[in-house]
Design an enzyme around this catalytic site. Structure first.
Site, PDB file in Angstrom:
ATOM      1  N   SER A  10      37.561 -29.385  32.774  1.00  0.00           N
ATOM      2  CA  SER A  10      37.629 -28.870  31.405  1.00  0.00           C
ATOM      3  C   SER A  10      38.227 -27.477  31.425  1.00  0.00           C
ATOM      4  O   SER A  10      37.669 -26.562  32.048  1.00  0.00           O
ATOM      5  CB  SER A  10      36.236 -28.793  30.787  1.00  0.00           C
ATOM      6  N   HIS A  35      40.808 -32.247  30.720  1.00  0.00           N
ATOM      7  CA  HIS A  35      39.855 -32.370  29.611  1.00  0.00           C
ATOM      8  C   HIS A  35      40.008 -31.166  28.674  1.00  0.00           C
ATOM      9  O   HIS A  35      39.917 -30.014  29.093  1.00  0.00           O
ATOM     10  CB  HIS A  35      38.438 -32.425  30.179  1.00  0.00           C
ATOM     11  N   ASP A  37      38.642 -29.313  25.384  1.00  0.00           N
ATOM     12  CA  ASP A  37      37.487 -29.188  24.497  1.00  0.00           C
ATOM     13  C   ASP A  37      37.864 -28.453  23.217  1.00  0.00           C
ATOM     14  O   ASP A  37      38.096 -27.250  23.222  1.00  0.00           O
ATOM     15  CB  ASP A  37      36.372 -28.416  25.218  1.00  0.00           C
ATOM     16  N   MET A  39      36.758 -27.141  19.644  1.00  0.00           N
ATOM     17  CA  MET A  39      35.521 -26.766  18.927  1.00  0.00           C
ATOM     18  C   MET A  39      35.865 -26.002  17.661  1.00  0.00           C
ATOM     19  O   MET A  39      36.808 -25.204  17.648  1.00  0.00           O
ATOM     20  CB  MET A  39      34.656 -25.879  19.822  1.00  0.00           C
ATOM     21  N   HIS A  68      38.612 -33.935  23.686  1.00  0.00           N
ATOM     22  CA  HIS A  68      37.227 -34.070  23.234  1.00  0.00           C
ATOM     23  C   HIS A  68      37.065 -33.244  21.962  1.00  0.00           C
ATOM     24  O   HIS A  68      36.992 -32.017  22.018  1.00  0.00           O
ATOM     25  CB  HIS A  68      36.321 -33.562  24.372  1.00  0.00           C
ATOM     26  N   MET A  70      35.128 -31.732  19.154  1.00  0.00           N
ATOM     27  CA  MET A  70      33.801 -31.332  18.662  1.00  0.00           C
ATOM     28  C   MET A  70      34.021 -30.655  17.319  1.00  0.00           C
ATOM     29  O   MET A  70      33.797 -29.442  17.153  1.00  0.00           O
ATOM     30  CB  MET A  70      33.129 -30.405  19.693  1.00  0.00           C
ATOM     31  N   MET A 139      27.192 -36.744  26.640  1.00  0.00           N
ATOM     32  CA  MET A 139      27.017 -35.295  26.831  1.00  0.00           C
ATOM     33  C   MET A 139      25.718 -35.054  27.592  1.00  0.00           C
ATOM     34  O   MET A 139      24.649 -35.493  27.162  1.00  0.00           O
ATOM     35  CB  MET A 139      26.939 -34.571  25.493  1.00  0.00           C
ATOM     36  N   PHE A 145      29.319 -24.997  24.796  1.00  0.00           N
ATOM     37  CA  PHE A 145      29.588 -23.970  25.799  1.00  0.00           C
ATOM     38  C   PHE A 145      29.678 -24.576  27.196  1.00  0.00           C
ATOM     39  O   PHE A 145      29.005 -25.561  27.494  1.00  0.00           O
ATOM     40  CB  PHE A 145      28.473 -22.914  25.786  1.00  0.00           C
ATOM     41  N   GLY A 146      30.461 -23.913  28.046  1.00  0.00           N
ATOM     42  CA  GLY A 146      30.484 -24.281  29.457  1.00  0.00           C
ATOM     43  C   GLY A 146      29.328 -23.605  30.176  1.00  0.00           C
ATOM     44  O   GLY A 146      28.646 -22.731  29.620  1.00  0.00           O
ATOM     45  N   GLY A 147      29.098 -24.034  31.396  1.00  0.00           N
ATOM     46  CA  GLY A 147      28.134 -23.345  32.250  1.00  0.00           C
ATOM     47  C   GLY A 147      26.669 -23.570  31.923  1.00  0.00           C
ATOM     48  O   GLY A 147      25.805 -22.816  32.369  1.00  0.00           O
ATOM     49  N   ASP A 175      29.779 -35.392  30.631  1.00  0.00           N
ATOM     50  CA  ASP A 175      30.301 -34.043  30.362  1.00  0.00           C
ATOM     51  C   ASP A 175      29.152 -33.061  30.194  1.00  0.00           C
ATOM     52  O   ASP A 175      28.320 -33.225  29.299  1.00  0.00           O
ATOM     53  CB  ASP A 175      31.146 -34.112  29.078  1.00  0.00           C
ATOM     54  N   GLY A 176      29.110 -32.049  31.064  1.00  0.00           N
ATOM     55  CA  GLY A 176      28.134 -30.967  30.928  1.00  0.00           C
ATOM     56  C   GLY A 176      27.273 -30.808  32.164  1.00  0.00           C
ATOM     57  O   GLY A 176      26.526 -31.715  32.534  1.00  0.00           O
ATOM     58  N   GLY A 177      27.426 -29.674  32.824  1.00  0.00           N
ATOM     59  CA  GLY A 177      26.599 -29.393  33.995  1.00  0.00           C
ATOM     60  C   GLY A 177      26.889 -30.289  35.182  1.00  0.00           C
ATOM     61  O   GLY A 177      26.040 -30.449  36.061  1.00  0.00           O
ATOM     62  N   GLY A 197      33.700 -28.228  34.132  1.00  0.00           N
ATOM     63  CA  GLY A 197      34.351 -26.976  33.756  1.00  0.00           C
ATOM     64  C   GLY A 197      34.073 -25.902  34.778  1.00  0.00           C
ATOM     65  O   GLY A 197      34.888 -25.619  35.664  1.00  0.00           O
ATOM     66  N   SER A 198      32.881 -25.317  34.695  1.00  0.00           N
ATOM     67  CA  SER A 198      32.570 -24.191  35.580  1.00  0.00           C
ATOM     68  C   SER A 198      32.603 -24.570  37.052  1.00  0.00           C
ATOM     69  O   SER A 198      32.987 -23.764  37.892  1.00  0.00           O
ATOM     70  CB  SER A 198      31.217 -23.579  35.195  1.00  0.00           C
TER      71      SER A 198
HETATM   72  C1  DX5 Z   1      30.782 -28.531  26.385  1.00  0.00           C
HETATM   73  C2  DX5 Z   1      32.127 -29.126  26.776  1.00  0.00           C
HETATM   74  C3  DX5 Z   1      32.267 -29.349  28.223  1.00  0.00           C
HETATM   75  C4  DX5 Z   1      32.166 -28.098  29.056  1.00  0.00           C
HETATM   76  C5  DX5 Z   1      31.612 -28.468  30.368  1.00  0.00           C
HETATM   77  O1  DX5 Z   1      30.633 -28.581  25.010  1.00  0.00           O
HETATM   78  O2  DX5 Z   1      32.327 -30.361  26.139  1.00  0.00           O
HETATM   79  O3  DX5 Z   1      33.471 -30.049  28.516  1.00  0.00           O
HETATM   80  O4  DX5 Z   1      33.387 -27.453  29.246  1.00  0.00           O
HETATM   81  O5  DX5 Z   1      31.413 -27.295  31.090  1.00  0.00           O
HETATM   82  P1  DX5 Z   1      30.513 -27.275  32.368  1.00  0.00           P
HETATM   83  O6  DX5 Z   1      31.091 -28.243  33.342  1.00  0.00           O
HETATM   84  O7  DX5 Z   1      30.602 -25.859  32.837  1.00  0.00           O
HETATM   85  O8  DX5 Z   1      29.123 -27.675  31.938  1.00  0.00           O
HETATM   86 ZN    ZN Z   2      34.043 -31.761  26.792  1.00  0.00          ZN
END
Ligand code: DX5
Ligand code: ZN
Length: 224
Positions: A10, A35, A37, A39, A68, A70, A139, A145-147, A175-177, A197-198
Site C-alpha cells: 500500500s 494497492h 488507498d 480516502m 481500495h 474508502m 479489513m 490509517f497505516g501502521g 488489509d491492515g497490520g 503498507g508499513s
Molecule cells: C488502511 C488501508 C491499508 C493500510 C495498511 O485503511 O486500507 O491499506 O495502508 O497499512 P498497514 O499495512 O501499515 O496496516
Molecule cells: Zn487498503
C-alpha cells in the site's frame, strides 16, 4: 481459482513527495499488485488522493493497480477511477445502500470488482453478491490509517469467506497490520492476497521486506 500468493504494497506508507519513484521501486522489488488507498475524510477519518494521482502513477508500473475506495458515496467516482487506470476497484459494503449496483457498474466499466468489509461487518454482507465479485477484501484494522495493529478476530471471518467462495474465481485479500508475524495466520485461513503498507515501506530494502512477507505467507499456506 486465484490461489497464488499476491503481495500488494500500500503506497499509503510511501513517501508522498515522490510517489512515482516509490511505485517504480516496489515494482522493481517484486510486488505483485500496487494497492492504492483512496480516502475521503467522510467515510474514513483521513484524506489521501483521488483519480488524478492514480492516473499520474499509471505510467510508472505495468502491475495490477488494486484501488481500495474508502469513500462514500462511491458510485459517482467509479468511472473516473476506471479511466485513471485501476485494474481492480474495491468498494466498501458499508459505503452505500446499493452494493449490487456498484459492483455491476464496476464490471460494466471493464474492471474487476471487489468488496471490502470493515471489522464489524459480518461475512453475510456479501452472500448475495458473490456472482458479481472478483475480490473480497477483509479489513484487519479499522480503515483510515497505516501502521495499526492487526485485529486477530478477523481471521475467523477470512476462514468463513474462504468457505463461501468455494471454487469461484475470487481473490481473498486481507488489509491492515499485515507483516511477517500475521501474514501466515491469514493465508492459513484461506487468504491469497496480502496488502502491506508499513511492513513494506519501513526502513531497509523493499525487496527484503516483500520477500519476507511472501515467505511467511507461503509458510501459512502449508497449514491450510
Ligand atoms: C488502511 C488501508 C491499508 C493500510 C495498511 O485503511 O486500507 O491499506 O495502508 O497499512 P498497514 O499495512 O501499515 O496496516
Ligand atoms: Zn487498503
Amino acid at each position: 481459482m486465484p490461489n497464488d500468493i499476491v503481495i500488494a504494497p500500500s503506497i499509503l506508507s510511501a513517501d508522498f513527495a515522490k510517489l512515482g519513484d516509490e511505485v517504480r521501486a516496489i515494482d522493481r522489488d517484486g510486488c505483485d499488485w500496487v494497492h492504492l488507498d483512496v480516502m475521503d475524510g467522510h467515510f474514513v477519518p483521513n484524506i489521501t488522493f483521488g483519480p488524478d494521482v492514480v492516473a499520474a502513477l499509471r505510467p510508472h508500473s505495468d502491475k495490477v493497480f488494486d484501488t481500495h475506495l474508502m469513500i462514500a458515496p462511491c458510485d459517482p467516482y467509479l468511472e473516473a477511477f476506471a479511466k485513471a487506470g485501476s485494474d481492480i476497484i474495491t468498494v466498501h459494503a458499508e459505503a452505500g445502500p446499493h452494493l449490487d449496483r456498484s459492483l455491476q457498474h464496476i464490471r460494466s466499466l471493464g474492471k474487476k470488482a471487489g468488496v471490502s468489509l470493515t471489522p464489524s461487518t459480518p461475512e453475510s454482507a456479501i452472500e448475495y453478491v458473490l456472482d458479481k465479485l472478483d475480490l473480497v477484501l477483509v479489513m484487519t484494522v479499522n480503515p483510515g490509517f497505516g501502521g495499526q495493529t492487526f485485529i486477530p478476530a478477523q481471521v475467523e471471518k477470512v476462514r468463513a469467506i474462504r468457505k463461501m467462495i468455494g471454487d469461484r474465481p475470487i481473490h481473498l485479500e486481507v488489509d491492515g497490520g499485515v507483516n511477517v508475524d500475521t501474514a501466515g495466520l491469514v493465508t492459513a485461513a484461506g487468504a491469497n492476497a496480502l496488502v502491506a503498507g508499513s511492513a513494506v515501506f519501513k526502513g531497509g530494502g523493499y525487496a527484503e521486506n516483500i520477500a519476507a512477507i511472501r515467505e511467511a505467507a507461503i509458510a501459512g499456506c502449508a497449514a491450510r
